[in-house]
Write a protein that holds these residues in place. Sequence first.
Motif, short mmCIF file in Angstrom:
data_model
loop_
_atom_site.label_atom_id
_atom_site.label_comp_id
_atom_site.label_asym_id
_atom_site.label_seq_id
_atom_site.Cartn_x
_atom_site.Cartn_y
_atom_site.Cartn_z
N GLN A 289 0.72 -1.11 -0.08
CA GLN A 289 -0.09 0.28 -0.02
C GLN A 289 0.91 1.25 -0.03
O GLN A 289 0.31 2.35 -0.58
N GLU A 290 2.28 1.07 0.67
CA GLU A 290 3.09 2.33 0.71
C GLU A 290 3.46 2.85 -0.88
O GLU A 290 3.90 3.66 -1.20
N GLN A 291 3.48 1.58 -1.69
CA GLN A 291 3.64 1.70 -2.98
C GLN A 291 2.70 2.20 -3.99
O GLN A 291 2.68 2.31 -4.98
N GLY A 292 1.45 2.46 -3.32
CA GLY A 292 0.41 2.95 -4.28
C GLY A 292 -0.77 1.94 -4.59
O GLY A 292 -1.78 2.05 -5.20
N CYS A 293 -0.66 0.61 -3.71
CA CYS A 293 -1.52 -0.50 -4.13
C CYS A 293 -2.80 -0.41 -3.20
O CYS A 293 -2.48 0.09 -2.06
N ARG A 294 -4.09 -0.45 -3.92
CA ARG A 294 -5.24 -0.60 -3.19
C ARG A 294 -5.75 -1.94 -2.67
O ARG A 294 -5.96 -2.57 -3.73
N LEU A 295 -5.96 -2.37 -1.53
CA LEU A 295 -6.39 -3.73 -1.08
C LEU A 295 -7.87 -3.85 -1.45
O LEU A 295 -8.75 -2.95 -1.37
N VAL A 296 -8.20 -4.81 -2.15
CA VAL A 296 -9.49 -5.10 -2.75
C VAL A 296 -9.89 -6.43 -2.53
O VAL A 296 -9.11 -7.45 -2.17
N GLU A 297 -11.08 -6.68 -2.59
CA GLU A 297 -11.37 -8.18 -2.21
C GLU A 297 -11.03 -9.23 -3.52
O GLU A 297 -10.95 -8.57 -4.71
N PRO A 298 -10.75 -10.39 -3.35
CA PRO A 298 -10.56 -11.38 -4.50
C PRO A 298 -11.50 -11.31 -5.59
O PRO A 298 -11.19 -11.41 -6.68
N ALA A 299 -12.82 -11.11 -5.47
CA ALA A 299 -13.74 -11.04 -6.30
C ALA A 299 -13.41 -10.05 -7.26
O ALA A 299 -13.70 -10.28 -8.45
N GLU A 300 -12.90 -8.94 -7.01
CA GLU A 300 -12.56 -8.06 -7.95
C GLU A 300 -11.48 -8.26 -9.04
O GLU A 300 -11.52 -7.99 -10.32
N PHE A 301 -10.40 -9.02 -8.44
CA PHE A 301 -9.25 -9.46 -9.02
C PHE A 301 -10.09 -10.62 -10.23
O PHE A 301 -9.58 -10.60 -11.49
N LEU A 302 -10.79 -11.58 -9.72
CA LEU A 302 -11.29 -12.73 -10.48
C LEU A 302 -12.46 -12.20 -11.50
O LEU A 302 -12.38 -12.69 -12.65
N SER A 303 -13.10 -11.19 -11.25
CA SER A 303 -13.98 -10.73 -12.31
C SER A 303 -13.20 -10.10 -13.42
O SER A 303 -13.24 -9.79 -14.71
N ALA A 304 -11.97 -9.33 -13.10
CA ALA A 304 -11.28 -8.84 -14.05
C ALA A 304 -10.28 -9.71 -14.93
O ALA A 304 -9.90 -9.56 -16.07
N SER A 305 -9.66 -10.91 -14.40
CA SER A 305 -9.07 -11.84 -14.72
C SER A 305 -9.66 -12.87 -15.55
O SER A 305 -9.21 -13.52 -16.63
N GLU A 306 -11.10 -13.31 -15.23
CA GLU A 306 -11.60 -14.34 -15.91
C GLU A 306 -12.68 -13.78 -16.85
O GLU A 306 -13.66 -13.23 -16.42
N PRO A 307 -12.91 -14.33 -18.02
CA PRO A 307 -13.81 -13.95 -19.06
C PRO A 307 -15.20 -14.30 -18.93
O PRO A 307 -16.14 -13.99 -19.14
N SER A 308 -15.20 -15.43 -18.03
CA SER A 308 -16.30 -16.17 -17.71
C SER A 308 -16.76 -15.87 -15.96
O SER A 308 -16.00 -16.02 -15.08
N SER A 309 -18.12 -15.62 -16.11
CA SER A 309 -18.51 -15.36 -14.65
C SER A 309 -18.65 -16.66 -13.82
O SER A 309 -18.43 -16.66 -12.48
N PHE A 310 -18.90 -17.70 -14.68
CA PHE A 310 -18.90 -19.08 -13.87
C PHE A 310 -17.44 -19.50 -13.16
O PHE A 310 -17.24 -19.86 -12.15
N ARG A 311 -16.26 -19.18 -14.08
CA ARG A 311 -15.15 -19.30 -13.70
C ARG A 311 -14.68 -18.60 -12.36
O ARG A 311 -14.02 -18.89 -11.54
N ALA A 312 -14.97 -17.20 -12.66
CA ALA A 312 -14.61 -16.38 -11.46
C ALA A 312 -15.06 -16.76 -10.30
O ALA A 312 -14.64 -16.65 -9.11
N ALA A 313 -16.45 -17.08 -10.15
CA ALA A 313 -17.27 -17.16 -9.06
C ALA A 313 -16.67 -18.74 -8.38
O ALA A 313 -16.52 -18.81 -7.17
N ALA A 314 -16.28 -19.58 -9.47
CA ALA A 314 -15.59 -20.77 -9.02
C ALA A 314 -14.42 -20.72 -8.08
O ALA A 314 -14.19 -21.24 -7.04
N TRP A 315 -13.60 -19.69 -8.62
CA TRP A 315 -12.29 -19.39 -8.03
C TRP A 315 -12.49 -18.93 -6.54
O TRP A 315 -11.91 -19.17 -5.75
N GLU A 316 -13.57 -17.75 -6.75
CA GLU A 316 -13.81 -17.29 -5.51
C GLU A 316 -14.53 -18.39 -4.33
O GLU A 316 -13.87 -18.24 -3.16
N ASP A 317 -15.19 -19.19 -4.85
CA ASP A 317 -15.84 -20.09 -3.97
C ASP A 317 -14.84 -21.19 -3.56
O ASP A 317 -14.78 -21.77 -2.45
#
Length: 359
Positions: free
Chosen positions: A97-125
């Motif tokens: 965070q001192e270098q400018g990173c903002r802490l977010v929930e894993p779902a935000e990364f998964l939704s950005a990295s996975e083209p499929s909502s099914f896959r993103a939800a599965a990674w989260e669960d």
Amino acid sequence: MAEHVLKVCILTPPGRGAVAVARVWGPGALPAVDAAFRPLRGEGLASTPPNRPRFGRLGAGMGDEVVAVVLEGDPPGVEVQCHGGSAAIAMVVAGLQEQGCRLVEPAEFLSASEPSSFRAAAWEDLAKATTLRTAEILLEQAQGALDRAMAAIEANPTESRRRLEDLIERAGVGLRLVSGWRVVIAGRPNAGKSRLLNALAGYDRAIVAATPGTTRDAVTVRTAFDGWPVELVDTAGVREAEDPVERSGVERALRERSRADLTLLLLDRSRPLEEDDRRPPSGPALIVASKADLPAAWEPAEVFGGRVPFVVVSAQTGEGLDELAEAVARLLVPGPPPPGVGVPFRPEHLERLLAMRSP
């Protein structure tokens, strides 16, 4: 307009563990982590080829010992593996965070990295899975099993009805992969309910005493049967009670039974049955003839025959506990999904399938 923000999230489940994994992504992710990372030896992280682990420290003071890996991409991201304790995780996150990173929930990364909502939800669960068996099913969904099943329905209308019904049926298991099933232990006072709970849990979770009515409130414990997560609930013995506290416990026991996926109805085999005990229970139930280590006053096969499934156990000696665990798993999940198939695992998935089935 695209949001150009450095983000960091913790991908591993909350709580203590051996290792925690942080993922940093966004424009400038590599320079930011490179500025916070102190390599054990050699040049900085920015000159490291992708997918090569680097050892060093990150965080204030001595920092925590971490492994940093540059990930391929445009722009590249960085994975940081640190110790799993909350203090170590907080130290690493604060350094980023001192270098400018903002802490977010894993779902935000998964939704950005996975083209499929099914896959993103599965990674989260997947991060919430409590058994290897459920984790394997969720991993298959994260790797595209449910996507492929949905695509097959759309590609072959002739077979779509059968495949749709298969998916809807599997949702009965999929919706419980994280939450698990609820199994209530019920019966008369002194039938051995609390002793059975302790035997199945593997430790003394509930108070055991010869005095009837010892259990007043519902006592719960998380466990698993054949890899399926289960919340076991020990309830007060059901009888006519004059004491208002015990009567409240009996009412609570009846409510717990009404919302259970399965009731283990304990009947003390060392004492004669009462007339009500001979009636088949309502709802999904398994008769457990308890105290098999004592002389038997009746035999379940003679009383229930094939009308209700039953198991004979002794929580004192362990007799029949393996058979009981197998029977519980079989009744909760009579048809486990085959490996690699699509399994709907969230309510919105089932709703979508039911809408597709409607004319």
